[in-house]
Scaffold this motif. Sequence first.
Motif, PDB file in Angstrom:
ATOM      1  N   ARG A  57     -26.882  17.626  -9.817  1.00  0.00           N
ATOM      2  CA  ARG A  57     -27.017  19.061 -10.077  1.00  0.00           C
ATOM      3  C   ARG A  57     -25.702  19.782  -9.788  1.00  0.00           C
ATOM      4  N   ARG A  58     -25.010  19.344  -8.745  1.00  0.00           N
ATOM      5  CA  ARG A  58     -23.721  19.956  -8.393  1.00  0.00           C
ATOM      6  C   ARG A  58     -22.685  19.684  -9.481  1.00  0.00           C
ATOM      7  N   GLY A  61     -23.469  21.821 -12.467  1.00  0.00           N
ATOM      8  CA  GLY A  61     -23.091  23.204 -12.187  1.00  0.00           C
ATOM      9  C   GLY A  61     -21.599  23.432 -12.342  1.00  0.00           C
ATOM     10  N   GLU A  62     -20.804  22.445 -11.939  1.00  0.00           N
ATOM     11  CA  GLU A  62     -19.353  22.559 -12.082  1.00  0.00           C
ATOM     12  C   GLU A  62     -18.955  22.629 -13.553  1.00  0.00           C
ATOM     13  N   GLU A  64     -20.856  23.503 -16.025  1.00  0.00           N
ATOM     14  CA  GLU A  64     -21.358  24.758 -16.588  1.00  0.00           C
ATOM     15  C   GLU A  64     -20.371  25.878 -16.291  1.00  0.00           C
TER      16      GLU A  64
END
Length: 244
Positions: A57-58, A61-62, A64
């Motif tokens: 998920r991290r 997110g990066e 994105e």
Amino acid sequence: MDGKNQQGESVKAGGGWVGVAAELRTAIETGRHAPGSRLPSERALSEQFGVSRVTMRRAIGELEGEGLLRVARGSGVYVRADIPVRFRLGDKVRFSKDLTATDANLTRKVFSAREVPASVDIAARLNLQPGEAVLDMCVIAYADALPVSVVTRSCSAERFPALAEKFAAMDSFTAALREYGVMDYWRRSTDITARMPTEAEARLLQQSRLVPVLAYAGEDIDADGIVISCQIGCFASERVVVTV
């Protein structure tokens, strides 16, 4: 070697979410994940990279934050596509001519069609009495596999019985309307505003509810000036340019 992410936080390159993000970035830049395509599920990606879902998920997110991915809540994670879709706003509105894209295949599909009593607003637009039967057709337009607009076209169910079936068979409202003697039609007016999408619109457009849409409403008239339909819908603002 240490670096910084999009938020300026120090990270250690070569492992963890940084390494996952680097591999995904390379896969996107080399075309292994094509523009507009949906990535495997978070669970599948976690298993593929051998990391926890928190780490995955991290990394997502990066990417994105870098503008390489877009996360559509409830739909999935997609590779961003710079699709130059243009909608030409004129007195005639024809999907085949007015919605254009340089490097994308444009298609439509009827998402739903139902006969309902006309609301006060729809009745006023169609010059009907509130409660009269109208046919509501929700149509989604796509550039390749990426939705670019969602519109509900409403018309008198009495004047245009089975219009949804004719449109689905012909893939053209213009051709379908000719079956009812409407040989040509024009846009009487169009109002365009920017607003946040509803939950349903965000889901159908596969975008976040935090990203605005270009909402529009208009009516079409026949050669006698009689309103034949009204359209209320929205464009994905990040994917469509409206040209006047």
